[in-house]
Design an enzyme around this catalytic site. Structure first.
Site, PDB file in Angstrom:
ATOM      1  N   ASP A 150      35.837  42.345  45.849  1.00  0.00           N
ATOM      2  CA  ASP A 150      34.849  42.328  46.937  1.00  0.00           C
ATOM      3  C   ASP A 150      34.755  41.014  47.708  1.00  0.00           C
ATOM      4  O   ASP A 150      34.223  40.997  48.810  1.00  0.00           O
ATOM      5  CB  ASP A 150      33.455  42.653  46.382  1.00  0.00           C
ATOM      6  CG  ASP A 150      32.843  41.465  45.639  1.00  0.00           C
ATOM      7  OD1 ASP A 150      33.464  40.990  44.664  1.00  0.00           O
ATOM      8  OD2 ASP A 150      31.767  41.001  46.039  1.00  0.00           O
TER       9      ASP A 150
ATOM     10  N   ASP B 112      38.822  36.969  45.356  1.00  0.00           N
ATOM     11  CA  ASP B 112      39.656  38.093  44.920  1.00  0.00           C
ATOM     12  C   ASP B 112      40.921  38.243  45.759  1.00  0.00           C
ATOM     13  O   ASP B 112      41.792  39.055  45.430  1.00  0.00           O
ATOM     14  CB  ASP B 112      38.869  39.409  44.990  1.00  0.00           C
ATOM     15  CG  ASP B 112      37.665  39.434  44.078  1.00  0.00           C
ATOM     16  OD1 ASP B 112      37.757  38.864  42.976  1.00  0.00           O
ATOM     17  OD2 ASP B 112      36.630  40.017  44.464  1.00  0.00           O
TER      18      ASP B 112
ATOM     19  N   ASP C 172      37.462  43.154  39.550  1.00  0.00           N
ATOM     20  CA  ASP C 172      36.481  42.075  39.557  1.00  0.00           C
ATOM     21  C   ASP C 172      35.173  42.587  38.945  1.00  0.00           C
ATOM     22  O   ASP C 172      34.945  43.798  38.853  1.00  0.00           O
ATOM     23  CB  ASP C 172      36.278  41.621  41.007  1.00  0.00           C
ATOM     24  CG  ASP C 172      35.157  40.615  41.159  1.00  0.00           C
ATOM     25  OD1 ASP C 172      35.161  39.611  40.430  1.00  0.00           O
ATOM     26  OD2 ASP C 172      34.271  40.846  42.004  1.00  0.00           O
TER      27      ASP C 172
ATOM     28  N   LYS D 244      43.155  33.823  40.547  1.00  0.00           N
ATOM     29  CA  LYS D 244      43.114  35.119  39.869  1.00  0.00           C
ATOM     30  C   LYS D 244      44.472  35.817  39.893  1.00  0.00           C
ATOM     31  O   LYS D 244      44.877  36.463  38.924  1.00  0.00           O
ATOM     32  CB  LYS D 244      42.063  36.023  40.518  1.00  0.00           C
ATOM     33  CG  LYS D 244      40.626  35.654  40.211  1.00  0.00           C
ATOM     34  CD  LYS D 244      39.679  36.689  40.811  1.00  0.00           C
ATOM     35  CE  LYS D 244      38.231  36.426  40.435  1.00  0.00           C
ATOM     36  NZ  LYS D 244      37.319  37.480  40.938  1.00  0.00           N
TER      37      LYS D 244
ATOM     38  N   ASP E 203      31.469  40.660  39.269  1.00  0.00           N
ATOM     39  CA  ASP E 203      30.283  40.410  40.097  1.00  0.00           C
ATOM     40  C   ASP E 203      30.467  40.902  41.524  1.00  0.00           C
ATOM     41  O   ASP E 203      31.384  40.479  42.226  1.00  0.00           O
ATOM     42  CB  ASP E 203      29.959  38.915  40.108  1.00  0.00           C
ATOM     43  CG  ASP E 203      29.543  38.404  38.733  1.00  0.00           C
ATOM     44  OD1 ASP E 203      28.682  39.054  38.114  1.00  0.00           O
ATOM     45  OD2 ASP E 203      30.073  37.375  38.288  1.00  0.00           O
TER      46      ASP E 203
END
Length: 221
Positions: free
Chosen positions: A171, A175, A7, A148, A9
């Site tokens: 995070d 995710d 990931d 994702k 951000d």
């Protein structure tokens, strides 16, 4: 481990979205060792592509929470933005919601500023065919038929790599699907509790320093 999916951000960047040089060094090192790096983000494709180029990643890009893929110089739009548009139209009639900056560049989802709590948004949209994610940076209204994880699988298939051979690092709640599907699951120290619980390894360092820690540990450096 044949690939690293990471990931952006909050994972390779900090709270102010500053890219970690330690993460960049570690991910470049993985690429140099023959392990392709894949960017998996809720952000827009051009941002993800720029980050990928900066790092020197060769593994392609999953953007807009799986709604958009970049594979072998081809862009594929997998998410149906009309679902998010219908939900947003309803929502803005109830709450003072606003789209995030550069929203006109999104082609598969809508991202909102966090002025209205995510749980309030979810409740208001419970009868709409959308998934609501709170990344800590924005609230995303996405097509629930993609995420994702599902889009990463499509990308990996084009590379001839199985999910079980991937280390995934993230995070936040958007995710969860791609972390859960990966062969080795990593949560950085600042990750959401649910992500930390499912992880095979939780880093001692946060954000990009945690990414560097995980990559170095499992590359055996």
């Amino acid at each position: 481990m044949r690939a690293i999916a990471v990931d952006i951000d909050g994972t390779i960047t900090d709270k102010k979205r500053r890219l970690s040089l330690e993460a960049v060094k570690a991910l470049r090192g993985a690429e140099e060792a023959g392990v392709p790096v894949i960017m998996v983000t809720g952000n827009i494709l051009c941002f993800a592509m720029a980050t990928s180029v900066l790092i020197g990643a060769s593994g392609g890009v999953v953007a807009e929470n799986g709604g958009v893929l970049h594979i072998n110089d081809e862009v594929r739009v997998l998410g149906d933005i009309s679902k998010a548009e219908m939900a947003y139209s309803h929502l803005k009639g109830i709450y003072p919601v606003r789209k995030v900056q550069f929203s006109d560049l999104r082609v598969s989802e809508i991202a909102l500023t966090r002025d209205v709590p995510a749980d309030t948004v979810r409740e208001a949209l419970r009868d709409f065919d959308v998934e609501v994610y709170d990344t800590g940076f924005a609230i995303h209204l996405t097509d629930p038929s993609v995420n994702k994880g599902s889009s990463l699988e499509i990308l990996l298939e084009s590379m001839g790599i199985e999910m079980e051979d991937v280390m995934a690092i993230g995070d936040s709640e958007n995710d969860l699907e791609f972390i859960e599907a990966a062969g080795f699951r990593v949560a950085v120290a600042n990750a959401d509790p649910e992500l930390r619980e499912m992880a095979d390894y939780v880093t001692s360092a946060a954000h990009g320093e945690g990414v560097a820690e995980a990559v170095r540990r499992f590359m055996g450096w």
